[in-house]
Design a protein around this motif. Structure first.
Motif, short mmCIF file in Angstrom:
data_model
loop_
_atom_site.label_atom_id
_atom_site.label_comp_id
_atom_site.label_asym_id
_atom_site.label_seq_id
_atom_site.Cartn_x
_atom_site.Cartn_y
_atom_site.Cartn_z
N VAL A 82 0.99 -1.39 0.06
CA VAL A 82 0.22 -0.37 -0.18
C VAL A 82 0.54 1.30 0.56
O VAL A 82 0.58 1.73 -0.65
CB VAL A 82 -0.83 -0.15 1.48
N ARG A 83 2.10 1.01 1.08
CA ARG A 83 2.52 2.03 0.79
C ARG A 83 3.37 3.03 0.20
O ARG A 83 3.74 4.24 -0.78
CB ARG A 83 3.63 2.19 1.72
N TRP A 84 4.13 1.23 -0.57
CA TRP A 84 4.22 1.80 -2.45
C TRP A 84 3.74 2.35 -3.20
O TRP A 84 4.70 3.29 -3.94
CB TRP A 84 4.95 0.12 -2.80
N VAL A 85 3.18 1.88 -3.35
CA VAL A 85 1.67 2.55 -4.42
C VAL A 85 1.40 3.88 -4.40
O VAL A 85 1.37 4.10 -5.24
CB VAL A 85 0.67 1.49 -4.75
N GLN A 86 1.06 4.12 -3.01
CA GLN A 86 1.28 5.16 -2.87
C GLN A 86 1.81 6.58 -2.97
O GLN A 86 1.67 7.94 -2.81
CB GLN A 86 0.40 5.55 -0.74
N GLU A 87 3.09 5.87 -3.04
CA GLU A 87 4.08 7.25 -2.82
C GLU A 87 4.41 7.44 -4.18
O GLU A 87 4.44 8.55 -4.64
CB GLU A 87 5.39 5.91 -2.54
#
Ligand SMILES: [Zn+2]
Lengths: 224, 348
Positions: free
Chosen positions: B227-232
């Motif tokens: 999730v964090r990677w996609v949001q970044e």
């Protein structure tokens, strides 16, 4: 004939065997809680007491609720499987009708209410009328409501079921009959069949949708 | 054909399964799934599953009889999943099995769902090598088991401490706007991606975790990392390479699944590994397991996918082992035990 009657829609697990004239054996486990554990052993016990074998059955009648779903399904799953394995018809009976039958058998002549525990501060309820030969549900399909939100005139009637025990402030005159007893269920079913009236399909009367929220699209973090 | 004729009933999650097994041979296997009804909820809804089980019950038993040409009266014993699983769902199958046992006057065996998964392989590859290590991966479980005797001696070496592997697939699929169930859709998306593109974390593989959780799994941190990677990428205004994310996530899951399974075999000096559960449909899991087992000199057994997902066949297969070994049946008052420990292969 030999009718097996079972009900697991209330906190009782109840089983009776009826030969068309009378109840040959009956057992009710009140405050059962462990419906799935004890139903079949209870059937076995009642049949042993009546001196009959599984192959002796000619029909099955089962309470189809309304009632707490998990316990209710135990009775229905057992009934449909027995019907399949023994190749006999299975009939559904509204569990509130079975309670109403025992109220009528106790001598009630006026209109009354049956209200059972639906959890979540609600009751399953229906209004009944005693006739000379039978009891009739006069309010259509059972309802599920908060007791205090039922019309005043309904709540003023004598009330059977656990509803008045759980919500004494909302109901006027509690009756003795709290849970289903299978002997009454058997007599109700046989009476209806003898009079040529149809019983219910053997499917739970759920009256409520499953409690679940569709997954929200917001969980996605992809840009549109 | 020889051996007892066993009817197996499974209802622990979202599949209603009924099957006939004679000895180690599968005669017929019918499964009714409610997976489509759960799709809009993004996961299995217990009440929806329980309702579906009850509806499917009689038609499924009937079809199993029709497919095999056997009558219920022919069976020598009835086996049913008595746990672990969803309580309300289990109760439908358990109630039905008890009714059959009593009506037909045949013994009833309440069996452990996880042990039954392991036993499914008997139907494809014959008697299990014992001892064996078994890895079970599905939407409901992620377990590493040490099986010394499938009928009586199964020990849990480890399990997931948060999400099941299949659940992780469902959650990441949602993040990537792929449909439920996530497994097949992630795998399809991953086919065009680079599994090495992103180094996602492997749960419970750090030195400090290995002390306490050597054979346990964790997938919630991995999901959060995705999730964090996609949001970044989004914050940076960059497109999200769905294929690479799916492939890298898939790789992270199967890497840790197989690495710990091989480690369990080595640690316990066992040369046989078996993999079961719905996630075995994942071709990368099977390929990596084969590769690593070959390198480690371990022989790998994976039943066909149909037998890996929940079904009545695996339950009947385990029931058959219990009957063949002359073990006493379960009592007619056996409970549906939603948290049945895997060490309890058969309910008393
Ligand atoms: Zn499973």
């Amino acid at each position: 004939m030999l009718l097996l009657a079972i009900d697991t829609a209330t906190s009782a697990v109840t089983v009776a065997v009826h030969d068309g004239d009378r109840v040959l054996g009956e057992h009710t486990e009140v405050e059962a809680r462990r419906h799935a554990e004890i139903l079949t052993p209870t059937i076995e016990r009642v049949m042993d007491q009546a001196g009959r074998r599984p192959a002796d059955f000619t029909a099955i009648a089962v309470g189809v609720g309304p009632g707490p779903f998990t316990g209710l399904r135990v009775g229905v799953a057992t009934a449909v499987t027995l019907g399949l394995a023994l190749d006999v018809p299975a009939y559904g009976v509204c569990s509130l009708d079975a309670i109403a039958q025992s109220v009528r058998e106790s001598g009630m002549t006026q209109d009354f209410l049956v209200a059972t525990d639906a959890r979540r501060k609600e009751v399953y309820w229906a209004r009944y009328r005693s006739h000379a030969d039978r009891v009739e549900r006069v309010s259509g399909l059972p309802g599920v409501d908060r007791p205090a939100e039922l019309p005043e005139d309904l709540r003023a009637l004598p009330v059977a079921g656990r509803g008045p025990l759980l919500y004494p402030d909302s109901f006027g005159q509690p009756l003795e009959q709290g849970d289903v007893d299978a002997g009454s269920l058997a007599r109700f079913a046989l009476g209806e069949l003898a009079a040529g009236r149809e019983l219910l399909p053997v499917q739970p009367l759920y009256l409520r949708q499953p409690d679940a929220q569709p997954a929200s699209a917001q969980k996605s973090v992809l840009a549109r | 054909m020889s051996g007892p004729l066993i009817l197996g009933v499974e209802s622990s999650c979202d599949e209603t399964g009924v099957a006939f097994v004679r000895g180690n041979e599968l005669l017929g296997d019918v499964v009714a799934s409610s997976v489509d009804e759960h799709a809009r909820f993004g996961g299995v809804v217990p009440e929806v599953a329980s309702r579906a089980h009850l509806e499917a019950l009689v038609p499924t038993i009937r079809r199993a009889c029709e497919e095999t040409g056997h009558k219920l009266a022919d069976v020598d014993a009835i086996a049913v999943t008595s746990g672990p699983g969803l309580a309300g769902a289990l109760m439908v199958g358990v109630s039905a099995a008890k009714a059959l046992s009593w009506a037909l006057d045949k013994p009833l065996y309440g069996v452990n769902h996880l042990a039954a998964h392991v036993c499914a392989d008997v139907l494809d590859h014959g008697p299990l090598p014992e001892p064996t290590v078994a890895l079970l991966v599905s939407g409901g479980h992620t377990n590493l088991l040490l099986v010394r005797d499938i009928a009586s001696d199964v020990v849990e070496l480890g399990s997931t401490i948060d999400d099941a592997a299949g659940e992780a697939f469902d959650k990441v699929a949602r993040v990537l706007e792929l449909p439920y169930p996530g497994g097949p859709h992630i795998e399809r998306a991953a086919a065009d991606g680079d599994p090495q593109a992103i180094r996602f974390p492997r749960g419970l593989t750090a030195r400090k975790d290995l002390e306490k959780h050597r054979f346990d799994y964790s997938f919630s941190g991995l999901k959060t990392a995705v999730v964090r990677w996609v949001q970044e990428r989004q914050v940076a205004g960059e497109p999200v390479p769905v294929a690479d994310v799916a492939a890298s996530f898939n790789e992270a899951v199967v890497d840790v699944l197989t690495a710990k399974a091989i480690d369990a075999c080595r640690t316990h000096g066992i040369n046989d590994l078996q993999i079961g559960g719905g996630v075995t449909a994942n071709s990368r899991l099977r390929a990596l397991a084969e590769e690593r087992c070959a390198a480690a000199g371990i022989s790998l057994r994976v039943p066909r996918v149909r037998l890996c997902t929940d079904n009545g066949a695996m339950v009947a297969a385990l029931g058959s082992q219990l009957v063949q070994r002359g073990l006493p049946p379960s009592s007619l008052d056996l409970p549906a035990d939603s948290s049945m420990p895997v060490s309890e292969v058969k309910a008393s």
